[in-house]
Scaffold this motif. Structure first.
Motif, mmCIF file in Angstrom:
data_model
loop_
_atom_site.group_PDB
_atom_site.id
_atom_site.type_symbol
_atom_site.label_atom_id
_atom_site.label_comp_id
_atom_site.label_asym_id
_atom_site.label_seq_id
_atom_site.Cartn_x
_atom_site.Cartn_y
_atom_site.Cartn_z
ATOM 1 N N PRO A 108 68.061 -48.318 35.337
ATOM 2 C CA PRO A 108 68.703 -47.869 34.095
ATOM 3 C C PRO A 108 68.833 -48.986 33.075
ATOM 4 C CG PRO A 108 70.358 -48.195 35.785
ATOM 5 C CD PRO A 108 69.027 -48.415 36.458
ATOM 6 N N SER A 109 68.680 -48.620 31.821
ATOM 7 C CA SER A 109 68.949 -49.548 30.725
ATOM 8 C C SER A 109 70.438 -49.510 30.395
ATOM 9 C CB SER A 109 68.145 -49.160 29.485
ATOM 10 O OG SER A 109 66.764 -49.196 29.740
ATOM 11 N N ALA A 110 70.916 -50.541 29.721
ATOM 12 C CA ALA A 110 72.297 -50.546 29.245
ATOM 13 C C ALA A 110 72.503 -49.390 28.269
ATOM 14 C CB ALA A 110 72.615 -51.872 28.566
ATOM 15 N N ARG A 162 71.180 -46.142 23.265
ATOM 16 C CA ARG A 162 71.652 -45.618 21.969
ATOM 17 C C ARG A 162 70.875 -46.241 20.822
ATOM 18 N NH1 ARG A 162 76.817 -46.191 24.453
ATOM 19 N NH2 ARG A 162 77.100 -48.183 23.374
ATOM 20 N N ARG A 163 70.652 -47.544 20.884
ATOM 21 C CA ARG A 163 69.945 -48.214 19.790
ATOM 22 C C ARG A 163 68.501 -47.745 19.684
ATOM 23 N NH1 ARG A 163 66.746 -52.558 19.896
ATOM 24 N NH2 ARG A 163 67.411 -53.193 21.985
ATOM 25 N N ARG A 164 67.845 -47.586 20.843
ATOM 26 C CA ARG A 164 66.438 -47.181 20.829
ATOM 27 C C ARG A 164 66.260 -45.702 20.543
ATOM 28 N NH1 ARG A 164 65.820 -50.397 26.434
ATOM 29 N NH2 ARG A 164 65.460 -52.490 25.583
ATOM 30 N N GLY A 165 67.260 -44.903 20.892
ATOM 31 C CA GLY A 165 67.139 -43.463 20.711
ATOM 32 C C GLY A 165 66.390 -42.775 21.826
ATOM 33 N N HIS A 166 66.063 -43.498 22.890
ATOM 34 C CA HIS A 166 65.394 -42.901 24.048
ATOM 35 C C HIS A 166 65.494 -43.856 25.224
ATOM 36 C CE1 HIS A 166 61.276 -45.026 24.176
ATOM 37 N NE2 HIS A 166 61.967 -45.668 23.259
ATOM 38 N N ASP A 167 65.188 -43.331 26.416
ATOM 39 C CA ASP A 167 65.182 -44.117 27.642
ATOM 40 C C ASP A 167 63.730 -44.317 28.062
ATOM 41 O OD1 ASP A 167 65.333 -45.139 30.213
ATOM 42 O OD2 ASP A 167 67.078 -43.931 30.767
ATOM 43 N N PRO A 168 63.114 -45.451 27.712
ATOM 44 C CA PRO A 168 61.676 -45.617 27.931
ATOM 45 C C PRO A 168 61.263 -45.578 29.393
ATOM 46 C CG PRO A 168 62.677 -47.685 27.219
ATOM 47 C CD PRO A 168 63.708 -46.628 27.049
ATOM 48 N N VAL A 169 62.043 -46.163 30.284
ATOM 49 C CA VAL A 169 61.641 -46.203 31.692
ATOM 50 C C VAL A 169 61.683 -44.799 32.290
ATOM 51 C CG1 VAL A 169 62.167 -47.153 33.964
ATOM 52 C CG2 VAL A 169 62.361 -48.601 31.937
ATOM 53 N N ARG A 170 62.698 -44.033 31.966
ATOM 54 C CA ARG A 170 62.773 -42.665 32.496
ATOM 55 C C ARG A 170 61.617 -41.823 31.977
ATOM 56 N NH1 ARG A 170 65.157 -37.627 31.570
ATOM 57 N NH2 ARG A 170 65.956 -36.646 33.480
ATOM 58 N N ARG A 171 61.267 -41.985 30.717
ATOM 59 C CA ARG A 171 60.113 -41.261 30.160
ATOM 60 C C ARG A 171 58.840 -41.569 30.933
ATOM 61 N NH1 ARG A 171 59.956 -38.910 25.116
ATOM 62 N NH2 ARG A 171 61.882 -38.990 23.908
ATOM 63 N N LEU A 191 70.742 -44.020 39.486
ATOM 64 C CA LEU A 191 71.435 -45.283 39.244
ATOM 65 C C LEU A 191 72.114 -45.288 37.883
ATOM 66 C CD1 LEU A 191 68.855 -47.895 40.585
ATOM 67 C CD2 LEU A 191 71.004 -47.211 41.661
ATOM 68 N N ARG A 192 73.240 -45.941 37.810
ATOM 69 C CA ARG A 192 73.938 -46.110 36.531
ATOM 70 C C ARG A 192 74.644 -47.456 36.525
ATOM 71 N NH1 ARG A 192 79.311 -42.203 36.909
ATOM 72 N NH2 ARG A 192 80.359 -43.339 38.600
ATOM 73 N N GLN A 193 74.989 -47.918 35.328
ATOM 74 C CA GLN A 193 75.731 -49.165 35.214
ATOM 75 C C GLN A 193 77.216 -48.891 35.434
ATOM 76 O OE1 GLN A 193 74.825 -51.235 31.589
ATOM 77 N NE2 GLN A 193 72.992 -52.136 32.479
ATOM 78 N N ARG A 194 77.824 -49.673 36.294
ATOM 79 C CA ARG A 194 79.244 -49.522 36.579
ATOM 80 C C ARG A 194 80.096 -50.433 35.723
ATOM 81 N NH1 ARG A 194 80.396 -51.873 42.537
ATOM 82 N NH2 ARG A 194 82.480 -51.249 41.868
ATOM 83 N N ARG A 195 79.475 -51.399 35.054
ATOM 84 C CA ARG A 195 80.190 -52.312 34.161
ATOM 85 C C ARG A 195 79.226 -52.799 33.095
ATOM 86 N NH1 ARG A 195 78.420 -57.334 34.836
ATOM 87 N NH2 ARG A 195 77.637 -58.052 36.867
ATOM 88 N N PRO A 196 79.740 -53.251 31.966
ATOM 89 C CA PRO A 196 78.852 -53.749 30.909
ATOM 90 C C PRO A 196 78.132 -55.029 31.329
ATOM 91 C CG PRO A 196 81.055 -53.259 30.052
ATOM 92 C CD PRO A 196 81.146 -53.231 31.544
#
Length: 283
Positions: free
Chosen positions: A118-120, A125-134, A156-161
């Motif tokens: 996962p990306s941060a 939000r900044r990119r407007g898409h999730d490139p790896v998932r695509r 997977l997800r981020q649990r902290r910044p």
């Protein structure tokens, strides 16, 4: 919505090649061939972070390949997703080796389960898409077309910044990501019985993939844990002293450390596949 608008603009308007800048196609024949004709191989960064799974990459991260990945990720050139996802599928197949042939032949082996790193949240939000998932979704489709059962499980997800990795050295990247990922609630059962492959667009220091693998292995006691390997003793990756000098000499181990030997329960070890890696990390 932003993704759909980008897709439409890529189709409607002439574009320069995302790799070399030549008009009028978003991906010229020469740059497409760099991805399609790539021979995926195993890659190992130096130093190799503890817990890094076996990683295969499709192409060196240089020149046109680097430009293609950046155009897709940072500039929203979504028309490149198909070619990049196909290259990722090739790396997945290389990592699984003969197992994909057995699956295509109709064996009882479980499906290939692609788990995107996962990306941060701020980056998505900044990119407007999730490139790896695509790209993972395209790769799974290509594997299915080849007769290999495959699906994507974005568990997977981020649990902290975390801070932006750009500019951090290998040690600081590991510290930045340590304990940052976790499996979503209810995500463990989506991994049961399959050949789990972590996927990302790029490996540099290996910190992201090592942390993602740690998060998956931390699902001990869950339904998926029955399909996870248990490692006997220390691994060569964790104990060897990597050397500078010729690539052929840097892979030697010391102290007689054993090779990594997974004890399969019903499945197999976590693997990883990426599109690109530094040229000097290829074996």
């Amino acid at each position: 919505m932003r993704g759909w608008l980008r897709d439409l603009s890529d189709l409607a308007l002439p574009a320069e090649c995302g790799g070399c800048g030549s008009p009028p196609a978003v991906l010229c024949a020469r740059c497409r061939a760099l991805l399609e004709r790539a021979a995926p191989r195993r890659v190992r960064p130096v130093p190799e972070p503890p817990g890094l799974p076996v990683v295969h990459a499709a192409a060196p991260y240089a020149q046109e390949v680097r430009a293609l990945l950046l155009a897709h990720k940072e500039r929203g050139a979504l028309a490149l997703t198909g070619a990049l996802g196909a290259a990722l599928a090739g790396a997945v197949r290389a990592g699984l080796g003969a197992e994909t042939g057995r699956m295509a032949a109709g064996s009882r082996a479980g499906p290939v389960i692609l788990v995107p790193v996962p990306s941060a949240r701020w980056a998505v939000r900044r990119r407007g898409h999730d490139p790896v998932r695509r790209m993972a979704l395209v790769a799974a489709g290509r594997l299915r077309q080849a007769g290999v059962p495959a699906r994507v499980a974005a568990v997977l997800r981020q649990r902290r910044p975390v801070v932006d990795q750009a500019g951090l050295d290998a040690r600081r990247r590991r510290e930045n990501l340590a304990g940052a990922l976790e499996v979503r609630a209810g995500g463990a059962h989506l991994l049961a019985g399959g050949q789990v492959v972590l996927v990302d667009d790029l490996i540099t220091t290996g910190a992201s993939l090592a942390e993602a693998a740690r998060a998956l292995r931390a699902t001990a006691g869950t339904r998926w844990e029955r399909d996870m390997p248990v490692y006997r003793g220390a691994t060569r990756e964790g104990r060897e002293e990597r050397q500078t000098g010729p690539r052929s000499q840097r892979g030697k181990s010391v102290h007689g450390a054993p090779e990594k030997t997974p004890v399969n329960i019903t499945g197999s070890a976590v693997r990883a596949a990426v599109i690109a890696a530094p040229r000097d990390s290829f074996e």
